[in-house]
Design an enzyme around this catalytic site. Sequence first.
Site, PDB file in Angstrom:
ATOM      1  N   ARG A  64      21.073 -17.712 -36.543  1.00 47.77           N
ATOM      2  CA  ARG A  64      20.360 -16.514 -36.102  1.00 47.77           C
ATOM      3  C   ARG A  64      19.239 -16.139 -37.060  1.00 47.77           C
ATOM      4  NH1 ARG A  64      23.514 -14.781 -31.719  1.00 47.77           N
ATOM      5  NH2 ARG A  64      23.076 -12.632 -31.225  1.00 47.77           N
TER       6      ARG A  64
ATOM      7  N   ARG B 198      24.747  -7.082 -16.729  1.00 48.34           N
ATOM      8  CA  ARG B 198      25.762  -8.096 -17.048  1.00 48.34           C
ATOM      9  C   ARG B 198      27.157  -7.471 -17.119  1.00 48.34           C
ATOM     10  NH1 ARG B 198      25.384 -11.842 -22.286  1.00 48.34           N
ATOM     11  NH2 ARG B 198      25.179  -9.823 -23.308  1.00 48.34           N
TER      12      ARG B 198
ATOM     13  N   ARG C 126      18.545  -5.234 -30.130  1.00 47.86           N
ATOM     14  CA  ARG C 126      18.866  -6.670 -30.202  1.00 47.86           C
ATOM     15  C   ARG C 126      17.605  -7.507 -30.006  1.00 47.86           C
ATOM     16  NH1 ARG C 126      23.210  -7.096 -25.753  1.00 47.86           N
ATOM     17  NH2 ARG C 126      23.323  -9.308 -26.251  1.00 47.86           N
TER      18      ARG C 126
HETATM   19  P1  AP5 Z   1      25.944 -12.889 -28.803  1.00 51.36           P
HETATM   20  O1  AP5 Z   1      27.196 -12.783 -28.053  1.00 51.36           O
HETATM   21  O2  AP5 Z   1      25.525 -14.221 -29.357  1.00 51.36           O
HETATM   22  O3  AP5 Z   1      24.814 -12.266 -27.904  1.00 51.36           O
HETATM   23  P2  AP5 Z   1      23.321 -12.707 -27.627  1.00 51.36           P
HETATM   24  O4  AP5 Z   1      22.647 -13.759 -28.383  1.00 51.36           O
HETATM   25  O5  AP5 Z   1      22.668 -11.399 -27.714  1.00 51.36           O
HETATM   26  O6  AP5 Z   1      23.419 -13.446 -26.338  1.00 51.36           O
HETATM   27  P3  AP5 Z   1      24.100 -12.989 -25.062  1.00 51.36           P
HETATM   28  O7  AP5 Z   1      25.504 -13.458 -25.027  1.00 51.36           O
HETATM   29  O8  AP5 Z   1      23.874 -11.508 -24.887  1.00 51.36           O
HETATM   30  O9  AP5 Z   1      23.179 -13.702 -23.968  1.00 51.36           O
HETATM   31  P4  AP5 Z   1      23.087 -15.193 -23.440  1.00 51.36           P
HETATM   32  O10 AP5 Z   1      21.759 -15.775 -23.823  1.00 51.36           O
HETATM   33  O11 AP5 Z   1      24.302 -15.988 -23.768  1.00 51.36           O
HETATM   34  O12 AP5 Z   1      22.996 -14.878 -21.884  1.00 51.36           O
HETATM   35  P5  AP5 Z   1      24.108 -14.992 -20.745  1.00 51.36           P
HETATM   36  O13 AP5 Z   1      24.303 -16.429 -20.390  1.00 51.36           O
HETATM   37  O14 AP5 Z   1      25.303 -14.168 -21.080  1.00 51.36           O
HETATM   38  O15 AP5 Z   1      25.946 -11.883 -30.057  1.00 51.36           O
HETATM   39  C1  AP5 Z   1      26.416 -10.554 -29.952  1.00 51.36           C
HETATM   40  C2  AP5 Z   1      26.374  -9.910 -31.335  1.00 51.36           C
HETATM   41  O16 AP5 Z   1      27.244 -10.630 -32.241  1.00 51.36           O
HETATM   42  C3  AP5 Z   1      25.014  -9.923 -32.034  1.00 51.36           C
HETATM   43  O17 AP5 Z   1      24.199  -8.833 -31.630  1.00 51.36           O
HETATM   44  C4  AP5 Z   1      25.426  -9.824 -33.505  1.00 51.36           C
HETATM   45  O18 AP5 Z   1      25.803  -8.524 -33.854  1.00 51.36           O
HETATM   46  C5  AP5 Z   1      26.672 -10.706 -33.548  1.00 51.36           C
HETATM   47  N1  AP5 Z   1      26.363 -12.119 -33.858  1.00 51.36           N
HETATM   48  C6  AP5 Z   1      26.569 -13.193 -33.044  1.00 51.36           C
HETATM   49  N2  AP5 Z   1      26.182 -14.329 -33.656  1.00 51.36           N
HETATM   50  C7  AP5 Z   1      25.724 -13.964 -34.887  1.00 51.36           C
HETATM   51  C8  AP5 Z   1      25.156 -14.691 -35.982  1.00 51.36           C
HETATM   52  N3  AP5 Z   1      24.979 -16.032 -35.925  1.00 51.36           N
HETATM   53  N4  AP5 Z   1      24.797 -13.992 -37.082  1.00 51.36           N
HETATM   54  C9  AP5 Z   1      24.970 -12.649 -37.153  1.00 51.36           C
HETATM   55  N5  AP5 Z   1      25.474 -11.900 -36.152  1.00 51.36           N
HETATM   56  C10 AP5 Z   1      25.848 -12.556 -35.025  1.00 51.36           C
HETATM   57  O19 AP5 Z   1      23.296 -14.308 -19.532  1.00 51.36           O
HETATM   58  C11 AP5 Z   1      22.967 -12.932 -19.558  1.00 51.36           C
HETATM   59  C12 AP5 Z   1      23.026 -12.360 -18.108  1.00 51.36           C
HETATM   60  O20 AP5 Z   1      22.011 -12.982 -17.335  1.00 51.36           O
HETATM   61  C13 AP5 Z   1      24.354 -12.633 -17.377  1.00 51.36           C
HETATM   62  O21 AP5 Z   1      24.690 -11.551 -16.555  1.00 51.36           O
HETATM   63  C14 AP5 Z   1      24.054 -13.890 -16.548  1.00 51.36           C
HETATM   64  O22 AP5 Z   1      24.862 -13.950 -15.379  1.00 51.36           O
HETATM   65  C15 AP5 Z   1      22.579 -13.687 -16.222  1.00 51.36           C
HETATM   66  N6  AP5 Z   1      21.834 -14.944 -16.116  1.00 51.36           N
HETATM   67  C16 AP5 Z   1      21.930 -16.048 -16.906  1.00 51.36           C
HETATM   68  N7  AP5 Z   1      21.060 -16.987 -16.529  1.00 51.36           N
HETATM   69  C17 AP5 Z   1      20.359 -16.468 -15.477  1.00 51.36           C
HETATM   70  C18 AP5 Z   1      19.300 -16.951 -14.658  1.00 51.36           C
HETATM   71  N8  AP5 Z   1      18.757 -18.173 -14.830  1.00 51.36           N
HETATM   72  N9  AP5 Z   1      18.819 -16.132 -13.681  1.00 51.36           N
HETATM   73  C19 AP5 Z   1      19.344 -14.899 -13.494  1.00 51.36           C
HETATM   74  N10 AP5 Z   1      20.358 -14.373 -14.239  1.00 51.36           N
HETATM   75  C20 AP5 Z   1      20.855 -15.165 -15.222  1.00 51.36           C
END
Ligand code: AP5
Length: 208
Positions: A88, A127, A165
Site C-alpha cells: 500500500r 457495496r 480512503r
Molecule cells: P481493503 O479491504 O484492502 O480495501 P480497499 O483497498 O479499500 O479495497 P476494497 O476491498 O474496498 O475494494 P476492491 O478494489 O477489492 O473492490 P471490490 O472488488 O470489493 O482495506 C481496508 C482497510 O484495511 C484499509 O483502508 C486500511 O485501513 C487497511 N489495510 C488493508 N491493507 C492494508 C495495508 N497493506 N497497509 C495498511 N493498511 C491496510 O468491488 C467494490 C464494489 O464494486 C463491489 O460492490 C463490487 O460488487 C463492485 N464491482 C466490482 N467490479 C465491478 C465492475 N467491473 N463493475 C461494476 N461494479 C463492480
Amino acid sequence: MNIVLLGAPGAGKGTQAQRLVADYGVAHISTGDLLRAAVKGGTELGVKAKKYMDAGELVPDELVIDLVKERLDQDDAKKGFILDGFPRNTTQAVTLDSELAKMERSLDCALLVDVEPAVIVKRLSSRRTCRACGYTGTAADAVCPSCGGEMYQRDDDKPATIQNRLDVYEKSTSPLVEYYRGKGILVSVDGDRPVDEVYADVKEALGL
Ligand code: AP5
C-alpha cells in the site's frame, strides 16, 4: 503465478481476485480481509487496527508486514499468490521484494485495475459484504447469493470515510504504479466495464 493487484479502493481488486482464485486455485491474500478477521476475532492486532480502518487510514506498516510474511509462508501460498491490498506504500513494496528474495521467489506481475474516483464513490456506497463468507455484492443482494448469509455494509464504506480512503490511495499507494512500471512488470486493465469484460482483459494481461 505471483501477482500484486493494484487499484483504488473499490476498483474491483477483490472481485477479480475471487475469479482468479476460483479458476486457477492460487492463494488470495487480502490484507483487508485478514485485518477484518482480526477485528472480528478481537485479537490484539484487531484491536490496534480497528481505529485506522474505521477512519480509512492505513494500518501501521509493522502490523501489516508481519501478517503478510506469515501468510506467504503458508503451504497454499507457495504454489502462487494474489496479493490484494498489499503493498500500500513504498515501504511495504520494498519490504515485499526483499522478503520474496529471501524465499527465492519474485513477483511475475503487478496488475492495475484502473477506475476513476467518481465511479468508485458510487460503487463503494452501494457495496454489501457477506458476514459469513466474505462474498462482495451490492445493496440489491438481500442475502448472500453465494451462501445465503447476512449482507452488511462495511464501516469504511460510509461516504466520509470513502473520500479519505481515496485521498490516502492517491498520496500513499498510487506512486506504486510507477514503482512497478520501473521494474518492467506493470500491466493494467480498464476496470470501469462489466465484471466479465474486465476479467477477460485480466486473463489476457496475465497471459492466461
Ligand atoms: P481493503 O479491504 O484492502 O480495501 P480497499 O483497498 O479499500 O479495497 P476494497 O476491498 O474496498 O475494494 P476492491 O478494489 O477489492 O473492490 P471490490 O472488488 O470489493 O482495506 C481496508 C482497510 O484495511 C484499509 O483502508 C486500511 O485501513 C487497511 N489495510 C488493508 N491493507 C492494508 C495495508 N497493506 N497497509 C495498511 N493498511 C491496510 O468491488 C467494490 C464494489 O464494486 C463491489 O460492490 C463490487 O460488487 C463492485 N464491482 C466490482 N467490479 C465491478 C465492475 N467491473 N463493475 C461494476 N461494479 C463492480
